[in-house]
Design a protein around this motif. Structure first.
Motif, PDB file in Angstrom:
ATOM      1  N   GLY A 211     -38.581 -30.552  27.075  1.00 26.98           N
ATOM      2  CA  GLY A 211     -37.652 -30.249  25.996  1.00 26.98           C
ATOM      3  C   GLY A 211     -38.185 -29.298  24.948  1.00 26.98           C
ATOM      4  N   LYS A 212     -39.385 -28.724  25.152  1.00 29.93           N
ATOM      5  CA  LYS A 212     -39.906 -27.737  24.187  1.00 29.93           C
ATOM      6  C   LYS A 212     -39.064 -26.470  24.213  1.00 29.93           C
ATOM      7  CE  LYS A 212     -44.665 -29.429  24.621  1.00 29.93           C
ATOM      8  NZ  LYS A 212     -46.039 -29.095  25.100  1.00 29.93           N
ATOM      9  N   THR A 213     -38.684 -26.044  25.412  1.00 31.89           N
ATOM     10  CA  THR A 213     -37.812 -24.891  25.561  1.00 31.89           C
ATOM     11  C   THR A 213     -36.697 -25.247  26.545  1.00 31.89           C
ATOM     12  OG1 THR A 213     -39.156 -23.962  27.362  1.00 31.89           O
ATOM     13  CG2 THR A 213     -39.680 -23.261  25.120  1.00 31.89           C
ATOM     14  N   TRP A 214     -35.533 -24.649  26.308  1.00 35.06           N
ATOM     15  CA  TRP A 214     -34.372 -24.936  27.149  1.00 35.06           C
ATOM     16  C   TRP A 214     -33.748 -23.645  27.640  1.00 35.06           C
ATOM     17  CZ3 TRP A 214     -32.619 -29.895  28.282  1.00 35.06           C
ATOM     18  CH2 TRP A 214     -33.185 -30.943  27.542  1.00 35.06           C
ATOM     19  N   THR A 215     -33.172 -23.707  28.816  1.00 32.53           N
ATOM     20  CA  THR A 215     -32.292 -22.673  29.320  1.00 32.53           C
ATOM     21  C   THR A 215     -31.004 -23.367  29.720  1.00 32.53           C
ATOM     22  OG1 THR A 215     -32.058 -20.853  30.912  1.00 32.53           O
ATOM     23  CG2 THR A 215     -33.162 -22.858  31.685  1.00 32.53           C
ATOM     24  N   GLN A 216     -30.078 -22.645  30.301  1.00 33.10           N
ATOM     25  CA  GLN A 216     -28.855 -23.300  30.748  1.00 33.10           C
ATOM     26  C   GLN A 216     -28.419 -22.747  32.086  1.00 33.10           C
ATOM     27  OE1 GLN A 216     -26.598 -22.018  27.150  1.00 33.10           O
ATOM     28  NE2 GLN A 216     -24.991 -21.450  28.614  1.00 33.10           N
ATOM     29  N   ALA A 217     -27.688 -23.550  32.820  1.00 34.58           N
ATOM     30  CA  ALA A 217     -27.195 -23.133  34.125  1.00 34.58           C
ATOM     31  C   ALA A 217     -26.394 -21.847  33.978  1.00 34.58           C
ATOM     32  CB  ALA A 217     -26.351 -24.230  34.743  1.00 34.58           C
ATOM     33  N   ASP A 218     -26.674 -20.873  34.848  1.00 36.30           N
ATOM     34  CA  ASP A 218     -25.965 -19.599  34.758  1.00 36.30           C
ATOM     35  C   ASP A 218     -24.745 -19.546  35.669  1.00 36.30           C
ATOM     36  OD1 ASP A 218     -27.231 -19.333  37.236  1.00 36.30           O
ATOM     37  OD2 ASP A 218     -28.800 -18.026  36.445  1.00 36.30           O
ATOM     38  N   SER A 219     -24.530 -20.603  36.437  1.00 34.98           N
ATOM     39  CA  SER A 219     -23.346 -20.677  37.293  1.00 34.98           C
ATOM     40  C   SER A 219     -22.718 -22.059  37.157  1.00 34.98           C
ATOM     41  CB  SER A 219     -23.722 -20.417  38.755  1.00 34.98           C
ATOM     42  OG  SER A 219     -22.619 -20.645  39.611  1.00 34.98           O
ATOM     43  N   LEU A 220     -21.455 -22.077  36.747  1.00 41.91           N
ATOM     44  CA  LEU A 220     -20.668 -23.312  36.679  1.00 41.91           C
ATOM     45  C   LEU A 220     -19.433 -23.099  37.546  1.00 41.91           C
ATOM     46  CD1 LEU A 220     -20.692 -24.094  32.831  1.00 41.91           C
ATOM     47  CD2 LEU A 220     -22.238 -25.009  34.573  1.00 41.91           C
ATOM     48  N   VAL A 221     -19.383 -23.765  38.678  1.00 38.28           N
ATOM     49  CA  VAL A 221     -18.247 -23.625  39.589  1.00 38.28           C
ATOM     50  C   VAL A 221     -17.346 -24.844  39.404  1.00 38.28           C
ATOM     51  CG1 VAL A 221     -17.503 -23.372  41.978  1.00 38.28           C
ATOM     52  CG2 VAL A 221     -19.633 -22.306  41.213  1.00 38.28           C
ATOM     53  N   GLY A 232     -11.790 -32.599  37.771  1.00 31.11           N
ATOM     54  CA  GLY A 232     -12.773 -32.368  38.834  1.00 31.11           C
ATOM     55  C   GLY A 232     -14.178 -32.166  38.311  1.00 31.11           C
ATOM     56  N   TRP A 233     -15.124 -32.225  39.226  1.00 32.90           N
ATOM     57  CA  TRP A 233     -16.523 -32.017  38.844  1.00 32.90           C
ATOM     58  C   TRP A 233     -16.837 -30.525  38.740  1.00 32.90           C
ATOM     59  CZ3 TRP A 233     -19.423 -34.447  43.660  1.00 32.90           C
ATOM     60  CH2 TRP A 233     -19.282 -33.621  44.771  1.00 32.90           C
ATOM     61  N   THR A 234     -18.050 -30.240  38.264  1.00 28.58           N
ATOM     62  CA  THR A 234     -18.579 -28.888  38.171  1.00 28.58           C
ATOM     63  C   THR A 234     -19.865 -28.830  38.987  1.00 28.58           C
ATOM     64  OG1 THR A 234     -17.636 -28.496  35.976  1.00 28.58           O
ATOM     65  CG2 THR A 234     -19.558 -27.169  36.589  1.00 28.58           C
ATOM     66  N   VAL A 235     -19.963 -27.845  39.848  1.00 23.35           N
ATOM     67  CA  VAL A 235     -21.198 -27.608  40.605  1.00 23.35           C
ATOM     68  C   VAL A 235     -21.946 -26.472  39.908  1.00 23.35           C
ATOM     69  CG1 VAL A 235     -22.164 -26.923  42.824  1.00 23.35           C
ATOM     70  CG2 VAL A 235     -20.143 -28.389  42.754  1.00 23.35           C
ATOM     71  N   TRP A 236     -23.183 -26.739  39.537  1.00 23.48           N
ATOM     72  CA  TRP A 236     -23.928 -25.786  38.715  1.00 23.48           C
ATOM     73  C   TRP A 236     -25.225 -25.335  39.390  1.00 23.48           C
ATOM     74  CZ3 TRP A 236     -28.798 -27.465  37.659  1.00 23.48           C
ATOM     75  CH2 TRP A 236     -29.025 -28.840  37.638  1.00 23.48           C
ATOM     76  N   THR A 237     -25.703 -24.178  38.972  1.00 24.30           N
ATOM     77  CA  THR A 237     -26.990 -23.632  39.427  1.00 24.30           C
ATOM     78  C   THR A 237     -27.663 -22.955  38.237  1.00 24.30           C
ATOM     79  OG1 THR A 237     -26.100 -23.205  41.647  1.00 24.30           O
ATOM     80  CG2 THR A 237     -28.141 -22.079  41.061  1.00 24.30           C
ATOM     81  N   GLY A 238     -28.975 -23.133  38.127  1.00 23.97           N
ATOM     82  CA  GLY A 238     -29.725 -22.496  37.049  1.00 23.97           C
ATOM     83  C   GLY A 238     -31.182 -22.333  37.421  1.00 23.97           C
ATOM     84  N   LYS A 239     -31.945 -21.727  36.524  1.00 21.07           N
ATOM     85  CA  LYS A 239     -33.364 -21.482  36.763  1.00 21.07           C
ATOM     86  C   LYS A 239     -34.194 -22.000  35.603  1.00 21.07           C
ATOM     87  CE  LYS A 239     -32.713 -17.400  39.682  1.00 21.07           C
ATOM     88  NZ  LYS A 239     -33.021 -15.961  39.865  1.00 21.07           N
TER      89      LYS A 239
END
Length: 290
Positions: A211-221, A232-239
């Motif tokens: 939790g020192k640094t955060w990013t966020q998923a760049d794909s929310l389907v 419905g649900w969301t399928v996500w992808t991130g780095k």
């Protein structure tokens, strides 16, 4: 399109904090499908139900399956959810364009979108309206939340309401827990997120350094339905970047919904004796090679 999720999904992660009673669900007690059928609100109106009759407060569903005492599986939902055309409660007989199969409740099951799976009764045999909630075991003595200090000696199921709308959650599905990854490198992670009550997912936050640094998923389907009718649900992808100079790392995911509800950080603070509403951060443990 609607997701159906067991109220005990991700129970195994809560059990890792402290022992509890319930099936060892990890992240798989959830599914997403396109449903077709008759709207419950239309059926109730055709049956002559007056939505303005204040004596009518609950709609009951009974399945054709019975327990060892020959009592049918039963559940109920508030009349406000059932009678509202925008509540989208469905008497479903098709799933993903095909006739509902037996495992999923043939010939008819109720789909109560945004609500705990326990209310989505399969093999539907009876519907009726009442001034009181279902008296079934699963409505009165299960699928309820309690504070972390409540145990089986002190629990009083009459003191908590039955779970209806589900809280926001997420789960990391790839890579698998225990996978070997390289320190200092970016890692692609993916999973699902969902929130009950018709709330959409607006963001999935990710960290690999506690939790020192955060990013966020760049794909929310996700499907195009809007809050407050996003079921419905969301399928996500991130780095995320894996830390260097360590032997192990944890990737955390936390979802944020369209009401800006966010997952709690710790299972210890939401622990309950049945392991329901288990929606703290998902934490994926990985082995790091440097």
């Amino acid at each position: 399109v609607a997701t159906v999720q067991c109220a005990g999904n991700r129970r195994a992660e809560m059990r890792a904090t402290r022992n509890l009673k319930g099936l060892e669900w990890r992240g798989g007690a959830i599914g997403n499908a396109e449903w077709a059928g008759a709207k419950l609100c239309d059926v109730l109106k055709a049956a002559g139900i007056d939505e303005n009759d204040e004596r009518l407060r609950h709609v009951h569903f009974e399945g054709l399956d019975t327990d060892p005492s020959n009592s049918p599986y039963g559940a109920s939902i508030p009349i406000e959810k059932a009678i509202d055309p925008r509540g989208d409660v469905l008497l479903a007989y098709e799933m993903n364009g095909e006739t509902l199969n037996r495992d999923h409740g043939y010939p008819v099951r109720v789909i109560v979108p945004g609500v705990a799976g326990a209310r989505n009764v399969k093999w539907l045999g009876r519907i009726y309206v009442s001034d009181v909630e279902s008296d079934s075991h699963w409505q009165q003595n299960d699928y309820k939340g309690f504070n972390p200090s409540t145990d089986w000696d002190t629990v009083d199921f009459t003191k908590s309401p039955a779970i209806q709308d589900m809280p926001v959650t997420s789960s990391i599905c790839s890579p698998a827990g225990g996978s070997k990854v390289t320190g200092g490198q970016e890692l692609t992670v993916s999973g699902y997120a969902w929130s009950g009550g018709g709330r959409a997912i607006v963001r999935v936050d990710l960290t690999a350094d506690g939790g020192k640094t955060w990013t966020q998923a760049d794909s929310l389907v996700q499907d195009s339905a809007r809050h407050p009718r996003h079921w419905g649900w969301t399928v996500w992808t991130g780095k995320v970047k894996i830390p260097e100079g360590v032997d192990s790392a944890e990737v955390w995911s936390k979802a944020v919904d369209s009401s800006y509800n966010v997952q709690p950080e710790s299972f210890s603070n939401i622990w309950n004796l049945r392991g329901v509403l288990s929606n703290a951060y998902c934490r994926l443990k990985l082995s790091v090679q440097n």
